[in-house]
Design a protein around this motif. Sequence first.
Motif, PDB file in Angstrom:
ATOM      1  N   SER A  54      44.148  88.440 -40.782  1.00  0.00           N
ATOM      2  CA  SER A  54      44.378  88.327 -39.340  1.00  0.00           C
ATOM      3  C   SER A  54      43.072  87.964 -38.639  1.00  0.00           C
ATOM      4  N   ARG A  55      41.974  88.513 -39.156  1.00  0.00           N
ATOM      5  CA  ARG A  55      40.671  88.227 -38.544  1.00  0.00           C
ATOM      6  C   ARG A  55      40.380  86.731 -38.592  1.00  0.00           C
ATOM      7  N   ASP A  56      40.629  86.120 -39.752  1.00  0.00           N
ATOM      8  CA  ASP A  56      40.372  84.680 -39.885  1.00  0.00           C
ATOM      9  C   ASP A  56      41.307  83.865 -38.988  1.00  0.00           C
ATOM     10  N   LEU A  57      42.559  84.318 -38.874  1.00  0.00           N
ATOM     11  CA  LEU A  57      43.494  83.594 -38.002  1.00  0.00           C
ATOM     12  C   LEU A  57      42.993  83.667 -36.549  1.00  0.00           C
ATOM     13  N   GLY A  58      42.522  84.851 -36.150  1.00  0.00           N
ATOM     14  CA  GLY A  58      41.976  85.016 -34.791  1.00  0.00           C
ATOM     15  C   GLY A  58      40.758  84.127 -34.575  1.00  0.00           C
ATOM     16  N   ARG A  59      39.917  84.015 -35.594  1.00  0.00           N
ATOM     17  CA  ARG A  59      38.719  83.157 -35.474  1.00  0.00           C
ATOM     18  C   ARG A  59      39.134  81.690 -35.322  1.00  0.00           C
ATOM     19  N   ALA A  60      40.165  81.280 -36.054  1.00  0.00           N
ATOM     20  CA  ALA A  60      40.636  79.879 -35.942  1.00  0.00           C
ATOM     21  C   ALA A  60      41.196  79.627 -34.535  1.00  0.00           C
ATOM     22  N   PHE A  61      41.935  80.600 -33.982  1.00  0.00           N
ATOM     23  CA  PHE A  61      42.477  80.432 -32.627  1.00  0.00           C
ATOM     24  C   PHE A  61      41.340  80.342 -31.601  1.00  0.00           C
ATOM     25  N   PRO A  65      54.777  88.195 -33.885  1.00  0.00           N
ATOM     26  CA  PRO A  65      54.086  89.134 -32.975  1.00  0.00           C
ATOM     27  C   PRO A  65      52.568  89.085 -33.144  1.00  0.00           C
ATOM     28  N   LEU A  66      52.110  88.959 -34.399  1.00  0.00           N
ATOM     29  CA  LEU A  66      50.669  88.878 -34.665  1.00  0.00           C
ATOM     30  C   LEU A  66      50.099  87.578 -34.084  1.00  0.00           C
ATOM     31  N   VAL A  67      50.809  86.470 -34.311  1.00  0.00           N
ATOM     32  CA  VAL A  67      50.348  85.177 -33.794  1.00  0.00           C
ATOM     33  C   VAL A  67      50.206  85.250 -32.277  1.00  0.00           C
ATOM     34  N   ARG A  68      51.196  85.831 -31.617  1.00  0.00           N
ATOM     35  CA  ARG A  68      51.163  85.906 -30.145  1.00  0.00           C
ATOM     36  C   ARG A  68      50.011  86.787 -29.658  1.00  0.00           C
ATOM     37  N   GLU A  69      49.786  87.898 -30.352  1.00  0.00           N
ATOM     38  CA  GLU A  69      48.699  88.801 -29.956  1.00  0.00           C
ATOM     39  C   GLU A  69      47.339  88.108 -30.102  1.00  0.00           C
ATOM     40  N   LEU A  70      47.150  87.430 -31.236  1.00  0.00           N
ATOM     41  CA  LEU A  70      45.859  86.769 -31.474  1.00  0.00           C
ATOM     42  C   LEU A  70      45.658  85.573 -30.545  1.00  0.00           C
ATOM     43  N   LEU A  71      46.745  84.884 -30.208  1.00  0.00           N
ATOM     44  CA  LEU A  71      46.637  83.766 -29.255  1.00  0.00           C
ATOM     45  C   LEU A  71      46.198  84.287 -27.893  1.00  0.00           C
TER      46      LEU A  71
END
Length: 266
Positions: free
Chosen positions: A123-130, A216-222
């Motif tokens: 999730s951390r890496d996905l957040g960094r990409a966003f 839900p995770l995608v929306r939170e990180l976005l």
Amino acid sequence: MMTIPATDTRLVYDGLAAHYDAFTAHHDYHSWIAALEEQALEHGLPGRRVLDVACGTGKSFLPLLAKGYVATGCDCSAEMLCRAREKAPNVALFQADMRELPPLGQFDLVTCLDDALNYLLSSRDLGRAFASASRNLAPGGLYVFDVNTLTGYATTWASTSFSEHDGRAFVWRGQVKAPAQPLLRATALIEIFTQAVDGTWSRATSRHAQRHHPEPLVRELLADAGFCEVTAYGQLPNGSVESGADELGHHKVVYFARRETRAVRR
Ligand SMILES: C[S@@+](CC[C@H](N)C(=O)[O-])C[C@H]1O[C@@H](n2cnc3c(N)ncnc32)[C@H](O)[C@@H]1O
């Protein structure tokens, strides 16, 4: 026989680059990207400057280039970029990891297509990409990306299939065995068979490791990365998209997210 490890996506794609276009020859990028552009325009796409993140060999930005967009591309794999450069010598292309993109510009549209984000395993890496995408968007610009659904992992990533193109044969071996669960990690092998001029065959195996990213995770990180007005569409195997993404009814979810116009917390 050569085996490329899954642990480093850059090496995996460096090894696959010479075969990627043949392997994906049956994907209709022109129709797919045209459908996404139409949706982007409906979402108020503010201009024609596009950054294609994880652009690979260029298949995801070439249709936009043909429509008059000013494209820039980046990817972690130098070999994939090499193929993109051959097709589009005038496009600015950068080797960069999508988790830590430098400032490449203030784009109206940032794309990241064909499940590139599923190669990020946390999730951390996905957040960094966003956050990287957000930094490269003009205020009000659009971020468009797709991720695989549980259905995609329970079907394509759990099955074996065969294809051939341009004198090469490919065997896709999805390795998912248990029922697909949110956040699951999935692996698949692509076996590539090529014939040399003396008639002998060689086999290379490309190992792909992905993670499922639930909505839900995608929306939170976005939201954390400064995106608002997030819309999720479901994609069918033929590439068409429809409203109301459903993990169990669609193979991919395509997201459209707008970068907030005010200052964002990051
Ligand atoms: C399935 S290909 C899609 C390429 C292209 N967007 C297309 O639609 O043909 C996935 C791409 O993601 C790139 N990729 C994977 N992880 C990456 C990362 N962390 N940073 C940049 N690119 C990455 C790979 O090198 C590969 O080119």
